[in-house]
Motif scaffolding. Structure first.
Motif, PDB file in Angstrom:
ATOM      1  N   GLN A 135       0.832  -1.201   0.000  1.00  0.00           N
ATOM      2  CA  GLN A 135       0.000   0.000   0.000  1.00  0.00           C
ATOM      3  C   GLN A 135       0.868   1.252   0.000  1.00  0.00           C
ATOM      4  O   GLN A 135       0.594   2.214  -0.728  1.00  0.00           O
ATOM      5  N   ASN A 136       1.910   1.253   0.815  1.00  0.00           N
ATOM      6  CA  ASN A 136       2.859   2.370   0.799  1.00  0.00           C
ATOM      7  C   ASN A 136       3.431   2.576  -0.600  1.00  0.00           C
ATOM      8  O   ASN A 136       3.466   3.687  -1.128  1.00  0.00           O
ATOM      9  N   THR A 137       3.883   1.476  -1.202  1.00  0.00           N
ATOM     10  CA  THR A 137       4.549   1.551  -2.490  1.00  0.00           C
ATOM     11  C   THR A 137       3.616   2.059  -3.586  1.00  0.00           C
ATOM     12  O   THR A 137       3.967   2.976  -4.345  1.00  0.00           O
ATOM     13  N   LEU A 138       2.413   1.483  -3.692  1.00  0.00           N
ATOM     14  CA  LEU A 138       1.504   1.873  -4.767  1.00  0.00           C
ATOM     15  C   LEU A 138       0.903   3.251  -4.530  1.00  0.00           C
ATOM     16  O   LEU A 138       0.578   3.963  -5.489  1.00  0.00           O
ATOM     17  N   THR A 139       0.767   3.651  -3.266  1.00  0.00           N
ATOM     18  CA  THR A 139       0.304   5.015  -2.992  1.00  0.00           C
ATOM     19  C   THR A 139       1.360   6.027  -3.416  1.00  0.00           C
ATOM     20  O   THR A 139       1.044   7.077  -3.982  1.00  0.00           O
ATOM     21  N   ARG A 140       2.615   5.705  -3.182  1.00  0.00           N
ATOM     22  CA  ARG A 140       3.698   6.581  -3.641  1.00  0.00           C
ATOM     23  C   ARG A 140       3.753   6.631  -5.160  1.00  0.00           C
ATOM     24  O   ARG A 140       4.044   7.678  -5.747  1.00  0.00           O
ATOM     25  N   LEU A 141       3.452   5.506  -5.816  1.00  0.00           N
ATOM     26  CA  LEU A 141       3.359   5.491  -7.277  1.00  0.00           C
ATOM     27  C   LEU A 141       2.252   6.432  -7.745  1.00  0.00           C
ATOM     28  O   LEU A 141       2.443   7.244  -8.658  1.00  0.00           O
ATOM     29  N   GLN A 142       1.099   6.331  -7.111  1.00  0.00           N
ATOM     30  CA  GLN A 142      -0.040   7.162  -7.491  1.00  0.00           C
ATOM     31  C   GLN A 142       0.239   8.646  -7.242  1.00  0.00           C
ATOM     32  O   GLN A 142      -0.233   9.506  -7.989  1.00  0.00           O
ATOM     33  N   ARG A 143       1.030   8.957  -6.220  1.00  0.00           N
ATOM     34  CA  ARG A 143       1.311  10.348  -5.858  1.00  0.00           C
ATOM     35  C   ARG A 143       2.523  10.939  -6.570  1.00  0.00           C
ATOM     36  O   ARG A 143       2.835  12.115  -6.373  1.00  0.00           O
ATOM     37  N   LEU A 200     -12.362   5.386  -9.366  1.00  0.00           N
ATOM     38  CA  LEU A 200     -12.361   5.370 -10.829  1.00  0.00           C
ATOM     39  C   LEU A 200     -13.735   5.097 -11.430  1.00  0.00           C
ATOM     40  O   LEU A 200     -14.131   5.746 -12.405  1.00  0.00           O
ATOM     41  N   VAL A 201     -14.478   4.130 -10.880  1.00  0.00           N
ATOM     42  CA  VAL A 201     -15.714   3.686 -11.535  1.00  0.00           C
ATOM     43  C   VAL A 201     -16.951   3.831 -10.665  1.00  0.00           C
ATOM     44  O   VAL A 201     -18.061   3.567 -11.133  1.00  0.00           O
ATOM     45  N   GLY A 202     -16.797   4.219  -9.402  1.00  0.00           N
ATOM     46  CA  GLY A 202     -17.942   4.317  -8.505  1.00  0.00           C
ATOM     47  C   GLY A 202     -18.166   3.031  -7.724  1.00  0.00           C
ATOM     48  O   GLY A 202     -17.697   1.956  -8.112  1.00  0.00           O
ATOM     49  N   VAL A 265      -3.532  15.270  -7.323  1.00  0.00           N
ATOM     50  CA  VAL A 265      -3.375  14.432  -6.134  1.00  0.00           C
ATOM     51  C   VAL A 265      -4.001  15.106  -4.922  1.00  0.00           C
ATOM     52  O   VAL A 265      -4.731  14.474  -4.142  1.00  0.00           O
ATOM     53  N   CYS A 266      -3.748  16.398  -4.750  1.00  0.00           N
ATOM     54  CA  CYS A 266      -4.315  17.127  -3.610  1.00  0.00           C
ATOM     55  C   CYS A 266      -5.838  17.144  -3.664  1.00  0.00           C
ATOM     56  O   CYS A 266      -6.508  16.911  -2.666  1.00  0.00           O
ATOM     57  N   GLY A 267      -6.372  17.435  -4.847  1.00  0.00           N
ATOM     58  CA  GLY A 267      -7.821  17.479  -4.984  1.00  0.00           C
ATOM     59  C   GLY A 267      -8.478  16.143  -4.732  1.00  0.00           C
ATOM     60  O   GLY A 267      -9.601  16.072  -4.231  1.00  0.00           O
ATOM     61  N   ARG A 268      -7.782  15.065  -5.059  1.00  0.00           N
ATOM     62  CA  ARG A 268      -8.327  13.721  -4.881  1.00  0.00           C
ATOM     63  C   ARG A 268      -8.257  13.265  -3.425  1.00  0.00           C
ATOM     64  O   ARG A 268      -9.170  12.586  -2.933  1.00  0.00           O
ATOM     65  N   GLU A 269      -7.203  13.653  -2.727  1.00  0.00           N
ATOM     66  CA  GLU A 269      -6.935  13.054  -1.425  1.00  0.00           C
ATOM     67  C   GLU A 269      -7.315  13.910  -0.220  1.00  0.00           C
ATOM     68  O   GLU A 269      -7.331  13.416   0.894  1.00  0.00           O
ATOM     69  N   HIS A 270      -7.648  15.190  -0.449  1.00  0.00           N
ATOM     70  CA  HIS A 270      -7.899  16.057   0.691  1.00  0.00           C
ATOM     71  C   HIS A 270      -9.298  16.661   0.640  1.00  0.00           C
ATOM     72  O   HIS A 270      -9.907  16.759  -0.425  1.00  0.00           O
ATOM     73  N   LEU A 271      -9.801  17.054   1.811  1.00  0.00           N
ATOM     74  CA  LEU A 271     -11.053  17.779   1.862  1.00  0.00           C
ATOM     75  C   LEU A 271     -10.908  19.076   1.074  1.00  0.00           C
ATOM     76  O   LEU A 271      -9.803  19.598   0.898  1.00  0.00           O
ATOM     77  N   PHE A 272     -12.032  19.631   0.611  1.00  0.00           N
ATOM     78  CA  PHE A 272     -11.988  20.759  -0.300  1.00  0.00           C
ATOM     79  C   PHE A 272     -11.168  21.927   0.240  1.00  0.00           C
ATOM     80  O   PHE A 272     -10.307  22.467  -0.462  1.00  0.00           O
ATOM     81  N   GLU A 273     -11.405  22.320   1.477  1.00  0.00           N
ATOM     82  CA  GLU A 273     -10.682  23.473   2.013  1.00  0.00           C
ATOM     83  C   GLU A 273      -9.190  23.203   2.100  1.00  0.00           C
ATOM     84  O   GLU A 273      -8.367  24.074   1.805  1.00  0.00           O
ATOM     85  N   ALA A 275      -7.624  21.064   0.207  1.00  0.00           N
ATOM     86  CA  ALA A 275      -7.141  20.917  -1.164  1.00  0.00           C
ATOM     87  C   ALA A 275      -6.862  22.270  -1.804  1.00  0.00           C
ATOM     88  O   ALA A 275      -5.837  22.447  -2.476  1.00  0.00           O
ATOM     89  N   ILE A 276      -7.762  23.243  -1.608  1.00  0.00           N
ATOM     90  CA  ILE A 276      -7.521  24.527  -2.270  1.00  0.00           C
ATOM     91  C   ILE A 276      -6.380  25.284  -1.600  1.00  0.00           C
ATOM     92  O   ILE A 276      -5.680  26.056  -2.253  1.00  0.00           O
ATOM     93  N   ARG A 277      -6.143  25.032  -0.301  1.00  0.00           N
ATOM     94  CA  ARG A 277      -4.968  25.641   0.329  1.00  0.00           C
ATOM     95  C   ARG A 277      -3.691  25.044  -0.259  1.00  0.00           C
ATOM     96  O   ARG A 277      -2.717  25.760  -0.501  1.00  0.00           O
ATOM     97  N   LYS A 278      -3.698  23.749  -0.466  1.00  0.00           N
ATOM     98  CA  LYS A 278      -2.528  23.108  -1.068  1.00  0.00           C
ATOM     99  C   LYS A 278      -2.378  23.526  -2.526  1.00  0.00           C
ATOM    100  O   LYS A 278      -1.262  23.648  -3.042  1.00  0.00           O
ATOM    101  N   GLU A 279      -3.517  23.755  -3.193  1.00  0.00           N
ATOM    102  CA  GLU A 279      -3.453  24.264  -4.562  1.00  0.00           C
ATOM    103  C   GLU A 279      -2.726  25.601  -4.599  1.00  0.00           C
ATOM    104  O   GLU A 279      -1.936  25.886  -5.506  1.00  0.00           O
TER     105      GLU A 279
END
Length: 303
Positions: A135-143, A200-202, A265-273, A275-279
């Protein structure tokens, strides 16, 4: 670039370094506070050899990550799991990188975990440690701040199906399939594949695919949003076609492409507020940077 002063460049570099340092905090999910003993699981995986994971970095900023274990349909042995983690660590440090193609050799993507490896760590404790490591490895791949594509030739089953969901896009060749066969092994996905599949698909489609262990050919994968295209190339030229497919998304300066991926990545993984701060933080790493100032000085047209 005559329009950029040394002071502006130095300021931009300082901002970039601070942003990169903050980003590093989000690379791994588990550590010792979660009961994860990384050194112990790596020691056990190192005893289970077979196959290899190769990395080739292109001068165009696009890397190719090859999964190879032909006698096991490219299943991941213990040493291959370690090599995958090492290759991702290498890609995290590759500042010139913009894109990544993950593929399997011998016309097969990946058939999950090598059964010899799985049997050797079949007790609950070792299985949990392996689960957290992958999980660590594939999450780092995704990020990764790279735009990634899984090139699926032949079968992507079990853990191989989970691996392909860690990429941003999936391209499938004719006759290929994705299949989450975990049910038939008496288990459920443990490398993060179920959570990513839902994104990805719901949840309804994900439940069908997981509980039915359904074969997902290219046409079906595209119709539900799991795949992004079908390649008609022969096996020996599919990698070249995947390079052509990803190129439009990786054109331009590496720092801009990488910043764009970080926004997603930020928009996918964080709450909206959050995410926009990280943006905002990521925006600061490119605003006033070399590519931005050059575009302004040249009055770049984009229509």
């Amino acid at each position: 670039m005559p329009y950029i002063t040394d002071m502006a460049l130095n300021l931009w570099r300082c901002v970039m370094k601070r942003a990169e340092a903050r980003w590093c905090l989000y690379r791994s999910l588990y550590n010792s506070s979660h009961g994860f003993n990384e050194s112990e699981v790596k020691r056990k995986l190192a005893e289970l050899s077979g196959g290899s994971v190769k990395l080739c970095k292109g001068e165009n900023g696009i890397a190719e990550l090859g999964i190879s274990n032909s006698s096991r349909k490219n299943a991941l042995s213990g040493t291959m799991m370690l090599e995958l983690e090492e290759r991702i660590s290498d890609l995290e440090k590759w500042k010139e990188g913009k894109g990544l193609i993950v593929y399997g050799t011998e016309d097969t993507f990946c058939s999950g975990g090598d059964l010899n490896t799985i049997k050797a760590i079949s007790n609950a404790k070792d299985g949990l440690m392996m689960c957290m490591f992958m999980q660590n490895t594939l999450t780092r791949l995704q990020r990764l701040p790279l735009i990634s594509v899984a090139l699926i030739q032949g079968k992507a089953i079990g853990g191989g199906a989970e691996l392909c969901t860690a990429c941003d896009f999936r391209l499938m060749t004719e006759g290929s399939e994705i299949r989450f066969v975990h049910k038939h092994m008496g288990i459920v996905p443990g490398w993060g594949g179920a959570s990513r599949l839902i994104q990805l698909v719901g949840s309804r489609q994900a439940l069908k695919l997981l509980s039915g262990a359904l074969r997902i050919p290219p046409e079906h994968a595209i119709s539900i949003g799991l795949a992004d295209g079908t390649l008609s190339s022969a096996a020996d030229s599919a990698l070249e076609e995947a390079q052509k497919w990803i190129t439009p998304y990786t054109k331009g300066a590496a720092n801009v492409t990488r910043a764009m991926k970080k926004l997603i990545v930020c928009g996918r993984e964080h709450l909206f507020e959050d995410a926009i701060r990280k943006e905002k933080d990521i925006f600061a790493t490119v605003w006033g940077g070399p590519s931005n100032l050059q575009a302004l000085s040249e009055r770049t047209k984009y229509n």
